[in-house]
Design a protein around this motif. Structure first.
Motif, PDB file in Angstrom:
ATOM      1  N   HIS A  86     -13.647  10.468   2.804  1.00 15.63           N
ATOM      2  CA  HIS A  86     -14.389   9.925   3.941  1.00 15.63           C
ATOM      3  C   HIS A  86     -13.509   9.544   5.131  1.00 15.63           C
ATOM      4  CE1 HIS A  86     -17.423   9.416   0.735  1.00 15.63           C
ATOM      5  NE2 HIS A  86     -18.314   9.469   1.723  1.00 15.63           N
ATOM      6  N   TYR A  87     -12.277   9.085   4.853  1.00 16.50           N
ATOM      7  CA  TYR A  87     -11.468   8.505   5.936  1.00 16.50           C
ATOM      8  C   TYR A  87     -10.089   9.142   6.127  1.00 16.50           C
ATOM      9  CZ  TYR A  87     -15.045   4.931   5.489  1.00 16.50           C
ATOM     10  OH  TYR A  87     -16.247   4.269   5.430  1.00 16.50           O
ATOM     11  N   GLY A  88      -9.777  10.148   5.339  1.00 12.78           N
ATOM     12  CA  GLY A  88      -8.518  10.858   5.564  1.00 12.78           C
ATOM     13  C   GLY A  88      -7.380  10.405   4.663  1.00 12.78           C
ATOM     14  N   LYS A  89      -6.194  10.979   4.911  1.00 13.09           N
ATOM     15  CA  LYS A  89      -5.063  10.824   3.995  1.00 13.09           C
ATOM     16  C   LYS A  89      -4.402   9.442   4.035  1.00 13.09           C
ATOM     17  CE  LYS A  89      -1.761  12.803   7.304  1.00 13.09           C
ATOM     18  NZ  LYS A  89      -0.770  13.868   7.508  1.00 13.09           N
ATOM     19  N   GLY A  90      -4.834   8.558   4.927  1.00 12.36           N
ATOM     20  CA  GLY A  90      -4.254   7.220   4.977  1.00 12.36           C
ATOM     21  C   GLY A  90      -4.618   6.359   3.786  1.00 12.36           C
ATOM     22  N   PHE A  91      -5.485   6.862   2.898  1.00 13.28           N
ATOM     23  CA  PHE A  91      -5.943   6.067   1.765  1.00 13.28           C
ATOM     24  C   PHE A  91      -5.744   6.821   0.453  1.00 13.28           C
ATOM     25  CE2 PHE A  91      -8.177   4.604   5.501  1.00 13.28           C
ATOM     26  CZ  PHE A  91      -7.989   3.233   5.433  1.00 13.28           C
ATOM     27  N   THR A  92      -4.606   7.502   0.329  1.00 10.00           N
ATOM     28  CA  THR A  92      -4.252   8.179  -0.910  1.00 10.00           C
ATOM     29  C   THR A  92      -3.911   7.159  -1.988  1.00 10.00           C
ATOM     30  OG1 THR A  92      -1.927   8.285  -0.283  1.00 10.00           O
ATOM     31  CG2 THR A  92      -3.341  10.135   0.394  1.00 10.00           C
ATOM     32  N   TYR A  93      -3.691   7.665  -3.192  1.00  4.05           N
ATOM     33  CA  TYR A  93      -3.359   6.776  -4.310  1.00  4.05           C
ATOM     34  C   TYR A  93      -2.086   5.979  -4.012  1.00  4.05           C
ATOM     35  CZ  TYR A  93      -1.891   5.216  -8.927  1.00  4.05           C
ATOM     36  OH  TYR A  93      -1.478   4.443  -9.977  1.00  4.05           O
ATOM     37  N   SER A  94      -1.049   6.657  -3.529  1.00  7.18           N
ATOM     38  CA  SER A  94       0.202   5.953  -3.235  1.00  7.18           C
ATOM     39  C   SER A  94       0.012   4.938  -2.108  1.00  7.18           C
ATOM     40  CB  SER A  94       1.306   6.947  -2.871  1.00  7.18           C
ATOM     41  OG  SER A  94       0.952   7.700  -1.723  1.00  7.18           O
ATOM     42  N   SER A  95      -0.832   5.272  -1.125  1.00  8.71           N
ATOM     43  CA  SER A  95      -1.097   4.341  -0.029  1.00  8.71           C
ATOM     44  C   SER A  95      -1.813   3.099  -0.530  1.00  8.71           C
ATOM     45  CB  SER A  95      -1.931   5.027   1.063  1.00  8.71           C
ATOM     46  OG  SER A  95      -1.230   6.105   1.638  1.00  8.71           O
ATOM     47  N   LEU A  96      -2.800   3.290  -1.409  1.00 11.35           N
ATOM     48  CA  LEU A  96      -3.541   2.140  -1.929  1.00 11.35           C
ATOM     49  C   LEU A  96      -2.667   1.243  -2.796  1.00 11.35           C
ATOM     50  CD1 LEU A  96      -7.080   3.574  -2.823  1.00 11.35           C
ATOM     51  CD2 LEU A  96      -6.339   2.354  -0.772  1.00 11.35           C
ATOM     52  N   THR A  97      -1.818   1.833  -3.630  1.00 12.12           N
ATOM     53  CA  THR A  97      -0.931   1.001  -4.449  1.00 12.12           C
ATOM     54  C   THR A  97       0.036   0.221  -3.560  1.00 12.12           C
ATOM     55  OG1 THR A  97       0.559   2.910  -4.753  1.00 12.12           O
ATOM     56  CG2 THR A  97      -1.085   2.493  -6.467  1.00 12.12           C
ATOM     57  N   ARG A  98       0.445   0.837  -2.453  1.00 14.73           N
ATOM     58  CA  ARG A  98       1.321   0.125  -1.511  1.00 14.73           C
ATOM     59  C   ARG A  98       0.569  -1.040  -0.869  1.00 14.73           C
ATOM     60  NH1 ARG A  98       2.414   4.166   1.496  1.00 14.73           N
ATOM     61  NH2 ARG A  98       4.164   4.913   0.244  1.00 14.73           N
ATOM     62  N   MET A  99      -0.715  -0.847  -0.554  1.00 19.80           N
ATOM     63  CA  MET A  99      -1.514  -1.922   0.033  1.00 19.80           C
ATOM     64  C   MET A  99      -1.720  -3.057  -0.953  1.00 19.80           C
ATOM     65  SD  MET A  99      -4.402   0.355   2.028  1.00 19.80           S
ATOM     66  CE  MET A  99      -3.902   1.819   2.947  1.00 19.80           C
ATOM     67  N   VAL A 100      -1.887  -2.725  -2.216  1.00 21.34           N
ATOM     68  CA  VAL A 100      -2.032  -3.753  -3.248  1.00 21.34           C
ATOM     69  C   VAL A 100      -0.762  -4.598  -3.323  1.00 21.34           C
ATOM     70  CG1 VAL A 100      -2.234  -4.147  -5.735  1.00 21.34           C
ATOM     71  CG2 VAL A 100      -3.728  -2.483  -4.608  1.00 21.34           C
ATOM     72  N   LYS A 101       0.393  -3.935  -3.317  1.00 22.95           N
ATOM     73  CA  LYS A 101       1.659  -4.664  -3.338  1.00 22.95           C
ATOM     74  C   LYS A 101       1.824  -5.492  -2.067  1.00 22.95           C
ATOM     75  CE  LYS A 101       6.622  -4.130  -4.004  1.00 22.95           C
ATOM     76  NZ  LYS A 101       7.750  -3.185  -4.236  1.00 22.95           N
ATOM     77  N   PHE A 102       1.399  -4.938  -0.942  1.00 23.56           N
ATOM     78  CA  PHE A 102       1.479  -5.614   0.351  1.00 23.56           C
ATOM     79  C   PHE A 102       0.738  -6.946   0.307  1.00 23.56           C
ATOM     80  CE2 PHE A 102      -0.177  -5.497   4.958  1.00 23.56           C
ATOM     81  CZ  PHE A 102       0.920  -6.195   5.436  1.00 23.56           C
ATOM     82  N   SER A 103      -0.461  -6.937  -0.213  1.00 24.18           N
ATOM     83  CA  SER A 103      -1.248  -8.174  -0.277  1.00 24.18           C
ATOM     84  C   SER A 103      -0.663  -9.177  -1.271  1.00 24.18           C
ATOM     85  CB  SER A 103      -2.696  -7.862  -0.660  1.00 24.18           C
ATOM     86  OG  SER A 103      -2.780  -7.378  -1.988  1.00 24.18           O
ATOM     87  N   SER A 104       0.081  -8.670  -2.253  1.00 18.62           N
ATOM     88  CA  SER A 104       0.674  -9.559  -3.255  1.00 18.62           C
ATOM     89  C   SER A 104       1.927 -10.253  -2.733  1.00 18.62           C
ATOM     90  CB  SER A 104       1.024  -8.765  -4.522  1.00 18.62           C
ATOM     91  OG  SER A 104      -0.125  -8.205  -5.105  1.00 18.62           O
ATOM     92  N   VAL A 105       2.774  -9.503  -2.026  1.00 21.40           N
ATOM     93  CA  VAL A 105       4.045 -10.090  -1.577  1.00 21.40           C
ATOM     94  C   VAL A 105       3.897 -10.845  -0.262  1.00 21.40           C
ATOM     95  CG1 VAL A 105       5.386  -8.330  -2.769  1.00 21.40           C
ATOM     96  CG2 VAL A 105       4.823  -7.999  -0.364  1.00 21.40           C
ATOM     97  N   PHE A 106       2.798 -10.629   0.459  1.00 24.30           N
ATOM     98  CA  PHE A 106       2.478 -11.418   1.654  1.00 24.30           C
ATOM     99  C   PHE A 106       1.115 -12.075   1.445  1.00 24.30           C
ATOM    100  CE2 PHE A 106       5.493  -8.324   3.343  1.00 24.30           C
ATOM    101  CZ  PHE A 106       6.316  -9.114   4.143  1.00 24.30           C
ATOM    102  N   PRO A 107       1.055 -13.084   0.581  1.00 20.02           N
ATOM    103  CA  PRO A 107      -0.256 -13.652   0.211  1.00 20.02           C
ATOM    104  C   PRO A 107      -0.904 -14.502   1.293  1.00 20.02           C
ATOM    105  CG  PRO A 107       1.525 -14.879  -0.828  1.00 20.02           C
ATOM    106  CD  PRO A 107       2.163 -13.710  -0.158  1.00 20.02           C
ATOM    107  N   ASP A 108      -0.107 -15.011   2.249  1.00 25.70           N
ATOM    108  CA  ASP A 108      -0.648 -15.898   3.284  1.00 25.70           C
ATOM    109  C   ASP A 108      -1.119 -15.068   4.480  1.00 25.70           C
ATOM    110  OD1 ASP A 108      -0.997 -17.738   5.455  1.00 25.70           O
ATOM    111  OD2 ASP A 108       0.277 -19.183   4.411  1.00 25.70           O
TER     112      ASP A 108
END
Length: 358
Positions: A86-108
Motif C-alpha cells: 500500500h505504501y511502498g518500500k519504506g515499510f519493508t521487514y528490515s525497516s519495520l524492525t529498525r522502527m521497533v528498535k528506534f522506539s525502544s532506544v528512544f522511549p521519550d
C-alpha cells in the motif's frame, strides 16, 4: 541610451524599476523561497521521524510486549508485506524492525520530538548502531547542538569521540547529569569538549621533530586542527607574549571557545607530561584571567598536549582544580582495535579509581 539600459518596463511608485532594485528584489524573493523550503524540509523530516517512531512503538506494544515475541517475526513480516503493497518500500521487514528498535532506544517522545527538529532519520539510523545508552545520548545531543551532518556524525562515531572525552571517564550518574544540562539548557562543559588523545596524523610529521616543527605544522593545517579540537574553537594567537617584571613567557597557542565562553591556552610538549608543566600553565591562566579575560567571559582553561603521560601523576596533581586538561596527541593514527583497547583500559581504570575515592 545608458539610462534606458538600466531600466525595465515594470513600475515602482510610478517610476521605472532600476536593475539594482530588481537584483535586490530577486535576492529577497530567493531568500524567502530558500527559507520556506528549509522550513518545509524540517517539518517533513520531523513528521516522518515521528511516524516511524509511532509505527515502531505500536508494533512493540501490540506484538512484542504482549508475550507474542515467539511469533513476532512472522507477524512483522506479514505487516511489512501489507504496508509495502500500500505504501511502498519504506515499510519493508528490515525497516519495520529498525522502527521497533528506534522506539525502544528512544522511549521519550518529547525528547525525540526536540531531536527530530534537527536530526534526520538518517542521523537516527546511525545512532541505532550504538549499544550503550549514554554513548548514544551523547552523540544525539552533540549532533543537535553542533548541527552535524550525517557524514560528520559517522566520522565522530568512527573516531570514538565519546570514548575520548573526559566525560566518558566519569561515573554514570555524573554523565547523565551533564547530558541533561546539555539537553535542557544547551550547556557545554569542558568535559564534553576536551578529549584524550587528539589525533594529529594530518600534520604529516615523521619520527623525529621538534616542538617548533609541531607548532609550525599545526599552523599550516589550522583548519584540520580546529576540526580535531571540535566545534566552537576560534584561533586567537600563536606564541602569545606574557611579560612579567623583566621576563618574557610565551603561550604556544591561544584559542577562544564560544560554547564555553572561555579563552583556551594550549601548551605543546614533545615528551611525557612532567609535574613542572602544571606551574607553567597555571602562570599562563592567571595572567590571561587578569589581563585578557573580558567581564562576560568565564575563567580561562588550559590544555597541555604531550606525547605521553602517566595517569597516577596527573591525578595526584589534581589538575582539574586548576582548570588544566592534560591530553596525549598521536601523529600517527592507531588501528581501531588498538584504539578501542587503550580507551577501554583508560575508561575502566578511571571508573575504578572513582569507585575507591572516599
Amino acid at each position: 541610451m545608458g539610462n534606458n539600459k538600466s531600466k525595465i518596463t515594470s513600475k515602482k511608485n510610478g517610476q521605472p524599476l532600476l536593475s539594482s532594485d530588481l537584483n535586490g528584489l530577486i535576492a529577497d524573493l530567493g531568500q524567502l523561497i530558500d527559507e520556506t523550503r528549509s522550513a518545509v524540509a524540517v517539518t517533513v523530516n520531523a513528521g516522518l521521524t515521528l511516524l516511524y517512531w509511532r509505527v515502531g512503538a505500536r508494533i512493540n506494544k501490540e506484538i512484542l510486549n504482549q508475550n507474542r515475541a515467539e511469533y513476532g517475526k512472522q507477524i512483522i513480516a506479514t505487516v511489512a508485506q501489507q504496508l509495502t503493497e500500500h505504501y511502498g518500500k519504506g515499510f519493508t521487514y528490515s525497516s519495520l524492525t529498525r522502527m521497533v528498535k528506534f522506539s525502544s532506544v528512544f522511549p521519550d517522545q518529547k525528547i525525540l520530538a526536540t531531536l527530530s527538529q534537527q536530526l534526520s532519520w538518517s542521523h537516527f539510523r546511525e545512532l541505532l548502531s550504538l549499544e550503550k545508552p549514554l554513548q548514544r545520548e551523547f552523540y544525539a545531543e552533540m549532533c543537535r547542538v553542533e548541527n552535524w551532518s550525517v557524514r560528520t556524525l559517522r566520522q565522530k562515531i568512527d573516531g570514538m569521540l565519546y570514548e575520548r572525552t573526559a566525560l566518558s571517564k566519569k561515573p554514570d550518574e555524573l554523565i547523565q547529569q551533564e547530558l541533561r544540562l546539555l539537553r535542557e539548557e544547551d550547556r557545554l562543559s569542558p568535559d564534553l569538549v576536551f578529549r584524550d588523545p587528539y589525533f594529529l596524523d594530518f600534520l604529516g610529521l615523521k619520527d623525529r621533530y621538534l616542538e617548533k616543527d609541531l607548532e609550525d605544522a599545526i599552523l599550516r593545517e589550522l583548519e584540520q586542527f580546529l576540526l580535531e579540537l571540535g566545534s566552537g574553537f576560534a584561533f586567537m594567537a600563536r606564541q602569545k607574549r606574557i611579560q612579567l617584571d623583566n621576563d618574557d613567557y610565551y603561550i604556544d597557542l591561544l584559542f577562544y571557545h564560544r560554547g564555553l565562553n572561555r579563552l583556551i591556552a594550549i601548551d605543546l610538549k614533545m615528551g611525557d607530561f612532567k609535574a613542572e608543566y602544571k606551574g607553567q600553565m597555571e602562570l599562563y591562566l592567571r595572567w590571561l584571567n587578569k589581563y585578557e579575560r573580558r567581564p562576560q567571559e568565564k575563567e580561562p582553561l588550559g590544555i597541555i598536549l604531550c606525547a605521553g603521560k602517566k595517569q597516577e601523576l596527573v591525578e595526584l596533581l589534581e589538575l582539574g582544580q586548576s582548570g588544566i586538561h592534560v591530553a596525549e596527541y598521536r601523529t600517527e593514527l592507531p588501528s581501531r582495535e588498538l584504539l578501542e583497547q587503550k580507551l577501554h583500559s583508560a575508561l575502566v581504570s578511571a571508573k575504578d579509581r572513582m569507585n575507591i575515592l572516599p
